[in-house]
Structures are given as structure tokens and as C-alpha cells.
Design a protein around this motif. Structure first.
Motif, PDB file in Angstrom:
ATOM      1  N   LEU A   3       0.858  -1.182   0.000  1.00 29.96           N
ATOM      2  CA  LEU A   3       0.000   0.000   0.000  1.00 29.96           C
ATOM      3  C   LEU A   3       0.894   1.231   0.000  1.00 29.96           C
ATOM      4  O   LEU A   3       1.842   1.308   0.772  1.00 29.96           O
ATOM      5  CB  LEU A   3      -0.910  -0.002   1.224  1.00 29.96           C
ATOM      6  N   GLU A   4       0.575   2.172  -0.874  1.00 29.87           N
ATOM      7  CA  GLU A   4       1.430   3.342  -1.055  1.00 29.87           C
ATOM      8  C   GLU A   4       0.585   4.613  -0.968  1.00 29.87           C
ATOM      9  O   GLU A   4      -0.386   4.781  -1.718  1.00 29.87           O
ATOM     10  CB  GLU A   4       2.122   3.253  -2.415  1.00 29.87           C
ATOM     11  N   LEU A   5       0.958   5.484  -0.087  1.00 29.63           N
ATOM     12  CA  LEU A   5       0.267   6.746   0.081  1.00 29.63           C
ATOM     13  C   LEU A   5       0.390   7.590  -1.188  1.00 29.63           C
ATOM     14  O   LEU A   5       1.481   7.705  -1.745  1.00 29.63           O
ATOM     15  CB  LEU A   5       0.876   7.486   1.279  1.00 29.63           C
ATOM     16  N   GLN A   6      -0.710   8.167  -1.646  1.00 30.39           N
ATOM     17  CA  GLN A   6      -0.711   8.954  -2.877  1.00 30.39           C
ATOM     18  C   GLN A   6      -0.175  10.370  -2.685  1.00 30.39           C
ATOM     19  O   GLN A   6      -0.068  11.123  -3.653  1.00 30.39           O
ATOM     20  CB  GLN A   6      -2.128   9.042  -3.450  1.00 30.39           C
ATOM     21  N   PHE A   7       0.135  10.740  -1.476  1.00 28.58           N
ATOM     22  CA  PHE A   7       0.652  12.075  -1.192  1.00 28.58           C
ATOM     23  C   PHE A   7       1.716  11.942  -0.111  1.00 28.58           C
ATOM     24  O   PHE A   7       1.865  10.878   0.498  1.00 28.58           O
ATOM     25  CB  PHE A   7      -0.472  13.034  -0.777  1.00 28.58           C
ATOM     26  N   SER A   8       2.450  12.986   0.136  1.00 24.53           N
ATOM     27  CA  SER A   8       3.517  12.946   1.134  1.00 24.53           C
ATOM     28  C   SER A   8       2.944  12.779   2.538  1.00 24.53           C
ATOM     29  O   SER A   8       1.944  13.424   2.892  1.00 24.53           O
ATOM     30  CB  SER A   8       4.334  14.242   1.070  1.00 24.53           C
ATOM     31  N   SER A   9       3.586  11.952   3.325  1.00 25.93           N
ATOM     32  CA  SER A   9       3.125  11.762   4.708  1.00 25.93           C
ATOM     33  C   SER A   9       3.232  13.067   5.503  1.00 25.93           C
ATOM     34  O   SER A   9       2.551  13.230   6.518  1.00 25.93           O
ATOM     35  CB  SER A   9       3.892  10.635   5.395  1.00 25.93           C
ATOM     36  N   ASP A  10       4.047  13.999   5.041  1.00 29.59           N
ATOM     37  CA  ASP A  10       4.142  15.306   5.689  1.00 29.59           C
ATOM     38  C   ASP A  10       2.837  16.095   5.563  1.00 29.59           C
ATOM     39  O   ASP A  10       2.617  17.051   6.303  1.00 29.59           O
ATOM     40  CB  ASP A  10       5.278  16.134   5.080  1.00 29.59           C
ATOM     41  N   GLU A  11       1.984  15.691   4.636  1.00 30.57           N
ATOM     42  CA  GLU A  11       0.716  16.383   4.403  1.00 30.57           C
ATOM     43  C   GLU A  11      -0.447  15.768   5.187  1.00 30.57           C
ATOM     44  O   GLU A  11      -1.568  16.294   5.132  1.00 30.57           O
ATOM     45  CB  GLU A  11       0.372  16.355   2.915  1.00 30.57           C
ATOM     46  N   LEU A  12      -0.213  14.684   5.898  1.00 28.43           N
ATOM     47  CA  LEU A  12      -1.310  14.012   6.607  1.00 28.43           C
ATOM     48  C   LEU A  12      -2.059  14.966   7.529  1.00 28.43           C
ATOM     49  O   LEU A  12      -3.291  14.991   7.534  1.00 28.43           O
ATOM     50  CB  LEU A  12      -0.783  12.812   7.405  1.00 28.43           C
ATOM     51  N   SER A  13      -1.338  15.729   8.285  1.00 30.55           N
ATOM     52  CA  SER A  13      -1.972  16.626   9.248  1.00 30.55           C
ATOM     53  C   SER A  13      -2.873  17.652   8.564  1.00 30.55           C
ATOM     54  O   SER A  13      -3.998  17.905   9.014  1.00 30.55           O
ATOM     55  CB  SER A  13      -0.905  17.336  10.083  1.00 30.55           C
ATOM     56  N   SER A  14      -2.405  18.213   7.462  1.00 30.87           N
ATOM     57  CA  SER A  14      -3.234  19.216   6.778  1.00 30.87           C
ATOM     58  C   SER A  14      -4.488  18.583   6.176  1.00 30.87           C
ATOM     59  O   SER A  14      -5.557  19.207   6.171  1.00 30.87           O
ATOM     60  CB  SER A  14      -2.432  19.982   5.723  1.00 30.87           C
ATOM     61  N   TRP A  15      -4.383  17.362   5.673  1.00 27.87           N
ATOM     62  CA  TRP A  15      -5.581  16.682   5.156  1.00 27.87           C
ATOM     63  C   TRP A  15      -6.535  16.345   6.294  1.00 27.87           C
ATOM     64  O   TRP A  15      -7.757  16.475   6.152  1.00 27.87           O
ATOM     65  CB  TRP A  15      -5.206  15.438   4.352  1.00 27.87           C
ATOM     66  N   ALA A  16      -6.006  15.927   7.425  1.00 26.80           N
ATOM     67  CA  ALA A  16      -6.858  15.609   8.584  1.00 26.80           C
ATOM     68  C   ALA A  16      -7.602  16.854   9.064  1.00 26.80           C
ATOM     69  O   ALA A  16      -8.777  16.771   9.444  1.00 26.80           O
ATOM     70  CB  ALA A  16      -6.026  15.010   9.708  1.00 26.80           C
ATOM     71  N   ASP A  17      -6.931  17.993   9.029  1.00 20.56           N
ATOM     72  CA  ASP A  17      -7.552  19.241   9.475  1.00 20.56           C
ATOM     73  C   ASP A  17      -8.738  19.631   8.591  1.00 20.56           C
ATOM     74  O   ASP A  17      -9.619  20.355   9.035  1.00 20.56           O
ATOM     75  CB  ASP A  17      -6.536  20.387   9.474  1.00 20.56           C
ATOM     76  N   ARG A  18      -8.759  19.150   7.356  1.00 21.96           N
ATOM     77  CA  ARG A  18      -9.832  19.492   6.418  1.00 21.96           C
ATOM     78  C   ARG A  18     -10.980  18.489   6.450  1.00 21.96           C
ATOM     79  O   ARG A  18     -11.974  18.649   5.741  1.00 21.96           O
ATOM     80  CB  ARG A  18      -9.250  19.561   5.001  1.00 21.96           C
ATOM     81  N   TYR A  19     -10.853  17.461   7.243  1.00 24.31           N
ATOM     82  CA  TYR A  19     -11.816  16.367   7.303  1.00 24.31           C
ATOM     83  C   TYR A  19     -13.241  16.876   7.469  1.00 24.31           C
ATOM     84  O   TYR A  19     -13.509  17.727   8.310  1.00 24.31           O
ATOM     85  CB  TYR A  19     -11.445  15.438   8.458  1.00 24.31           C
ATOM     86  N   GLY A  20     -14.161  16.318   6.669  1.00 22.23           N
ATOM     87  CA  GLY A  20     -15.525  16.789   6.739  1.00 22.23           C
ATOM     88  C   GLY A  20     -16.593  15.734   6.558  1.00 22.23           C
ATOM     89  O   GLY A  20     -17.636  16.024   5.991  1.00 22.23           O
ATOM     90  N   TYR A  21     -16.365  14.506   7.021  1.00 24.95           N
ATOM     91  CA  TYR A  21     -17.386  13.457   6.858  1.00 24.95           C
ATOM     92  C   TYR A  21     -18.577  13.699   7.766  1.00 24.95           C
ATOM     93  O   TYR A  21     -19.717  13.598   7.356  1.00 24.95           O
ATOM     94  CB  TYR A  21     -16.789  12.081   7.138  1.00 24.95           C
ATOM     95  N   ALA A  22     -18.288  13.991   9.000  1.00 25.01           N
ATOM     96  CA  ALA A  22     -19.345  14.187   9.980  1.00 25.01           C
ATOM     97  C   ALA A  22     -19.042  15.479  10.746  1.00 25.01           C
ATOM     98  O   ALA A  22     -17.929  15.986  10.709  1.00 25.01           O
ATOM     99  CB  ALA A  22     -19.394  12.996  10.941  1.00 25.01           C
ATOM    100  N   THR A  23     -20.041  15.965  11.465  1.00 22.64           N
ATOM    101  CA  THR A  23     -19.817  17.176  12.250  1.00 22.64           C
ATOM    102  C   THR A  23     -18.906  16.838  13.431  1.00 22.64           C
ATOM    103  O   THR A  23     -18.823  15.675  13.858  1.00 22.64           O
ATOM    104  CB  THR A  23     -21.145  17.729  12.796  1.00 22.64           C
ATOM    105  N   PRO A  24     -18.248  17.835  13.985  1.00 23.36           N
ATOM    106  CA  PRO A  24     -17.430  17.578  15.177  1.00 23.36           C
ATOM    107  C   PRO A  24     -18.249  16.950  16.308  1.00 23.36           C
ATOM    108  O   PRO A  24     -17.748  16.088  17.037  1.00 23.36           O
ATOM    109  CB  PRO A  24     -16.914  18.972  15.564  1.00 23.36           C
ATOM    110  N   GLU A  25     -19.507  17.335  16.425  1.00 23.74           N
ATOM    111  CA  GLU A  25     -20.366  16.771  17.473  1.00 23.74           C
ATOM    112  C   GLU A  25     -20.630  15.288  17.219  1.00 23.74           C
ATOM    113  O   GLU A  25     -20.598  14.469  18.140  1.00 23.74           O
ATOM    114  CB  GLU A  25     -21.696  17.539  17.552  1.00 23.74           C
ATOM    115  N   GLU A  26     -20.897  14.930  15.960  1.00 25.20           N
ATOM    116  CA  GLU A  26     -21.135  13.517  15.624  1.00 25.20           C
ATOM    117  C   GLU A  26     -19.873  12.693  15.865  1.00 25.20           C
ATOM    118  O   GLU A  26     -19.947  11.574  16.391  1.00 25.20           O
ATOM    119  CB  GLU A  26     -21.573  13.386  14.164  1.00 25.20           C
TER     120      GLU A  26
END
Length: 173
Positions: A3-26
Motif C-alpha cells: 500500500l502506497e500513500l498517494q501524497f507525502s506523509s508530511d501532508e497528513l496533518s493538513s488533510w486531517a484538518d480538512r476532514y468533513g465526513y461528519a460534524t465535530p459533534e457527531e
């Protein structure tokens, strides 16, 4: 399986910060319910239904077909087992719980770190959506996500969010 990440692992945090599947409350409710599973050693049927509903709302009525006793015994055996394969597969014995939903139960309710298996997260690791989920897919996926978590210093929750969000924004529907 590699399994190979399609982007740099240095970018994981910035992608996580943009996460939008559910609300923070959910997300907070699912995490709180998962902690109860970890503390109690098993969820009540209502707690189990809430965790599963976070992944897919239509699962609630199916999950509630399980008896309290059966749900407790299945989830308790999952938490106490030392077998990675058993932990995920035993959860699929529950009505309304397939591999992706079982991975949510592990993700939020098991003391060991587990990712949520999802076609989006798999895509971010260059894996096509499988026709069915198996342990031969699950095990390398878990190991890859744990390695990303360790390498990046991020929690499994953050790694999971990053993989999902990257696909959400980059994968053609």
C-alpha cells in the motif's frame, strides 16, 4: 500487498484538518460511545447501534435486531482476543455489521489503534475498491495505517481522517 500513500506523509496533518465526513459533534459522540465500549469491555445494544449509525445511518434498525446478550458476547470476545483476524471477523456476526462498520467499532472502541476501512481511505493508499472485504486486505491496511501513524506522530483518528479527506477531494466520483 503493498500500500502506497498517494501524497507525502508530511501532508497528513493538513488533510486531517480538512476532514468533513461528519460534524465535530457527531465525531465526538462516536468517540465517547467507543470509550464506553473500551471501559465496559462491551457496548450496550443502543451504544453499538450509535457507533454503527455513525458509519451508515441505515444500519441502526439492522443492528437492533441483535439481542443485548449476543451483541455483548460478540463485542466482549472482540476486545479480549489477541487475534487480529478474530477481532474484525467476529464483529461481522452481528446483524447490520459488515467489514466497514466492524472497522468503525474497532476504531472507536478498541484499545489498540485501528483505522476505518473505506473505499476512500483505500484509494488514498492506491487500492481499488474491493468487490468484498477480506482479512488479506484488512491486515496490510491496518499495518500501513499504523506505520503512517507512527511515522507522522498523528493519532490513528487523524490518519484515518486524512486518508478519507484526500480521496473526497481528489477522487473522481
Amino acid at each position: 500487498m503493498e500500500l502506497e500513500l498517494q501524497f507525502s506523509s508530511d501532508e497528513l496533518s493538513s488533510w486531517a484538518d480538512r476532514y468533513g465526513y461528519a460534524t465535530p459533534e457527531e465525531n465526538a459522540r462516536a468517540a465517547a460511545t467507543g470509550r464506553k465500549l473500551e471501559e465496559q469491555g462491551y457496548p450496550t445494544l443502543d451504544q453499538l447501534a450509535r457507533i454503527c449509525e455513525w458509519k451508515t445511518p441505515r444500519s441502526r434498525s439492522h443492528v437492533q435486531k441483535n439481542s443485548d446478550f449476543f451483541a455483548r458476547e460478540v463485542t466482549r470476545s472482540c476486545v479480549t482476543s489477541d487475534s487480529e483476524r478474530f477481532r474484525i471477523e467476529v464483529l461481522t456476526l452481528l446483524d447490520g455489521v459488515a467489514w466497514p462498520t466492524a472497522s468503525v467499532i474497532l476504531h472507536f472502541g478498541h484499545p489498540d489503534p485501528y483505522p476505518i476501512i473505506d473505499y476512500r481511505a483505500l484509494w488514498s493508499l492506491r487500492v481499488d475498491e474491493p468487490s468484498r472485504y477480506t482479512f488479506d486486505l484488512w491486515s496490510p491496511y491496518v499495518q500501513a495505517c499504523r506505520a503512517l501513524s507512527k511515522k507522522s506522530g498523528l493519532s490513528m483518528r487523524e490518519v484515518d481522517q486524512a486518508l478519507w479527506q484526500y480521496s473526497k477531494e481528489k477522487q473522481e466520483s
